[in-house]
Write an enzyme that holds these catalytic residues in place. Sequence first.
Site, mmCIF file in Angstrom:
data_model
loop_
_atom_site.group_PDB
_atom_site.id
_atom_site.type_symbol
_atom_site.label_atom_id
_atom_site.label_comp_id
_atom_site.label_asym_id
_atom_site.label_seq_id
_atom_site.Cartn_x
_atom_site.Cartn_y
_atom_site.Cartn_z
ATOM 1 N N HIS A 1 107.139 68.084 118.227
ATOM 2 C CA HIS A 1 106.881 67.389 119.579
ATOM 3 C C HIS A 1 107.859 67.728 120.721
ATOM 4 O O HIS A 1 109.190 67.990 120.204
ATOM 5 C CB HIS A 1 106.658 65.801 119.680
ATOM 6 C CG HIS A 1 107.871 65.743 118.788
ATOM 7 N ND1 HIS A 1 109.157 64.745 119.836
ATOM 8 C CD2 HIS A 1 108.389 65.538 117.262
ATOM 9 C CE1 HIS A 1 110.066 64.295 118.279
ATOM 10 N NE2 HIS A 1 109.738 64.773 116.881
ATOM 11 N N GLU B 1 105.037 61.588 120.652
ATOM 12 C CA GLU B 1 105.614 60.935 119.374
ATOM 13 C C GLU B 1 106.352 59.825 119.493
ATOM 14 O O GLU B 1 105.857 59.311 118.711
ATOM 15 C CB GLU B 1 105.465 62.616 118.490
ATOM 16 C CG GLU B 1 105.994 62.485 116.937
ATOM 17 C CD GLU B 1 106.774 61.926 116.489
ATOM 18 O OE1 GLU B 1 106.926 61.000 115.767
ATOM 19 O OE2 GLU B 1 107.954 61.728 116.922
ATOM 20 N N GLU B 2 107.281 60.238 119.819
ATOM 21 C CA GLU B 2 108.324 58.962 119.925
ATOM 22 C C GLU B 2 107.942 57.652 120.616
ATOM 23 O O GLU B 2 108.355 56.920 119.793
ATOM 24 C CB GLU B 2 110.206 59.173 120.315
ATOM 25 C CG GLU B 2 110.161 60.440 120.260
ATOM 26 C CD GLU B 2 111.275 60.652 118.576
ATOM 27 O OE1 GLU B 2 110.779 60.022 118.283
ATOM 28 O OE2 GLU B 2 111.745 61.503 118.180
ATOM 29 N N ASP C 1 104.020 70.400 109.949
ATOM 30 C CA ASP C 1 105.316 69.620 110.620
ATOM 31 C C ASP C 1 106.471 68.947 111.145
ATOM 32 O O ASP C 1 106.661 69.433 109.164
ATOM 33 C CB ASP C 1 103.848 67.993 111.324
ATOM 34 C CG ASP C 1 104.234 67.625 112.833
ATOM 35 O OD1 ASP C 1 105.585 67.999 113.373
ATOM 36 O OD2 ASP C 1 103.958 66.407 112.809
ATOM 37 N N HIS D 1 116.999 60.418 116.744
ATOM 38 C CA HIS D 1 117.640 58.380 117.325
ATOM 39 C C HIS D 1 118.708 58.233 117.193
ATOM 40 O O HIS D 1 118.964 57.236 118.289
ATOM 41 C CB HIS D 1 116.963 58.144 116.086
ATOM 42 C CG HIS D 1 115.438 58.895 116.433
ATOM 43 N ND1 HIS D 1 114.463 57.415 115.833
ATOM 44 C CD2 HIS D 1 115.162 60.054 116.185
ATOM 45 C CE1 HIS D 1 113.016 58.428 115.715
ATOM 46 N NE2 HIS D 1 113.706 59.334 116.246
ATOM 47 N N ASP E 1 108.805 65.404 123.136
ATOM 48 C CA ASP E 1 109.837 64.452 123.667
ATOM 49 C C ASP E 1 110.185 64.340 122.220
ATOM 50 O O ASP E 1 111.200 64.352 121.440
ATOM 51 C CB ASP E 1 108.885 63.481 123.996
ATOM 52 C CG ASP E 1 108.316 62.986 122.533
ATOM 53 O OD1 ASP E 1 106.992 63.972 121.521
ATOM 54 O OD2 ASP E 1 107.898 61.808 122.610
ATOM 55 N N ASP F 1 115.875 66.908 116.288
ATOM 56 C CA ASP F 1 114.444 66.323 116.619
ATOM 57 C C ASP F 1 113.506 65.941 117.428
ATOM 58 O O ASP F 1 113.520 65.421 118.571
ATOM 59 C CB ASP F 1 114.341 64.400 115.801
ATOM 60 C CG ASP F 1 112.851 63.691 115.522
ATOM 61 O OD1 ASP F 1 112.360 64.257 115.987
ATOM 62 O OD2 ASP F 1 113.657 62.114 115.442
HETATM 63 ZN ZN LIG Z 1 110.875 63.807 115.547
#
Ligand SMILES: [Zn+2]
Length: 562
Positions: A147, A216-217, A243, A532, A149, A182
């Site tokens: 992803h 995705e987030e 993925d 995150h 984002d 991530d």
């Molecule tokens: Zn991710």
Amino acid sequence: MNFQAYVSLWAACFVGGLLVLYTIYSAKEAVDYMPQCPMVEPYRPSTYLANSQVIDTILHDHEFRNQSLVKLQNAIRIKTETHDDDPATVEDDPEYWSKFDIFESYLRSTFPLFYQNTELHKVNHHGLVYIWRGTNTTLKPLLLMGHQDTSPVPESTLPLWTYPPFEAHYNGTHLFGRGSSDCKNLVIGYFEAAEELMKTGFIPRRTVVFSFGFDEEVSGVRNRNAQWLEQKFGSKSMYAICDEGGVSLTTLDGTTMAVPGTGEKGFLNLWIDLKTPGGHSSVPPDHTSLGVMADLMVKIENDPFPSYFTPQNPTYYQYVCLAENSATIDKELKKNILSSQASPLSNKKVREYIESSRWLKYYIKTSQALDVIHGGSKSNALPEFVQLTINSRVAIEESIHSALEKYLRNVKNVAQKYDFGLSYQLKNEPAVEIFPPTPQGDFLVHTDEYFDVAPLTPINDNHWKIFAGNIKHVYEELIWPDIYQGPNAHNPIIVSPGIAPGNTDTKYYWNLSDHIYRYRPGEYTSVETSAHGVNEWIKFDSHLQIIVFYFQYIQSVDEIDD
Ligand SMILES: [Zn+2]
């Protein structure tokens, strides 16, 4: 025979008998027990030696490392955060979403060779699908996902970052920044792996498709890539899907393990509304709607979901692999893991062991987090409306319906206690009444945000042998040959199936392939990198490992006709 001799003979017979019994028993146990860990041998493409120069360059060349570093740094510097309150559609606020245009033009200018060799299709404005056409159209394409984002950096956490999150600071070994692990590392890694292959003159037989979402987030609700691919290629049209996710590498009880996710928990956001008559605060009922909701919240938390330790959950194999291969694992635990399916007591002990860690327990049970509460408006008015939001990640052995049933059981209990009405409603379905409305108040349990437990990826087939085998090949033979080769070689790396407690965009891709692997090569477990969180980082070597892994894996699946 005197008495002493008699006793000695009897004792000898008894001990001898015990020995015989023990021998029979252990032999029987040895015969009965069939190893269950889906162990694989290293798997390498036939071009392994011919390309050794390129592999060496990716892993060890200074110039390559620096160029690769700059590519990832610049990708991190383009802010692509998404937030829960983002505009619902791209059309609602094209300006807001235009950061993904900037990201895409960055990819275009950084990877000209990739762009020359692939077709780009933009799906729902910012979803990116690249098709690298293979020469043999009868082979199912390989689908590589990620992803664009990243999770947001809240203003309040900025002072906590050692280096600003979008500076992409590199300290000589580690790279810091939002998206570094991530998962801009994965996205950029795919581009680099493909370009290295293109530079060698590699022309795929098997088409390779790259698919990158842009939200995705925040649950990926704007992601239309999967539908688009299904329309173009058909259902179950992909050879395999890779993925992010899983555990890259971890050491447990002296055993190094890589744990690709072959399953994914379900997801449920549940709302519980409670409506009661209003009135003046000077004459309240014994329990206002806030008090009743508090009672319910305590009941929910005191009634956790059950845990499971079954082969239905890939986590089972993680522990079995450990029990079968670790030399230092606690003997009692090992025995309990290996007999967990025959003995309920052993099963219970293993569950207790796993549940003793907050970080591990949700691999084997449904979570319940009471996350949001709204209610009341004024100090002199009784609250008329209270709403509770609960988030659950549903265990592999359960379903959205079984999770809902447990919550309904809790609410029924409270509704009966206070003589309230109760109904529930699932997305796009009519409301179901359990207790009719009453003058005291009414509960409504409802949800429109959920998806079921993912189908499991098979682990005893050729697809697994090649995927897991490539991990072993890359780490044991290319990255750490000094450790894993030769007469003093370390115990081999175990590649075990597993699950991640969180979710990925693959939830939209179930129709495209039965073989979904959630795994990002790297020298870390997934939690350690503070994805995150504050100071998200990767060890830069891990990024180079992504490039080598996909360089080899793309070639491996290109050579077979499955
Ligand atoms: Zn991710």
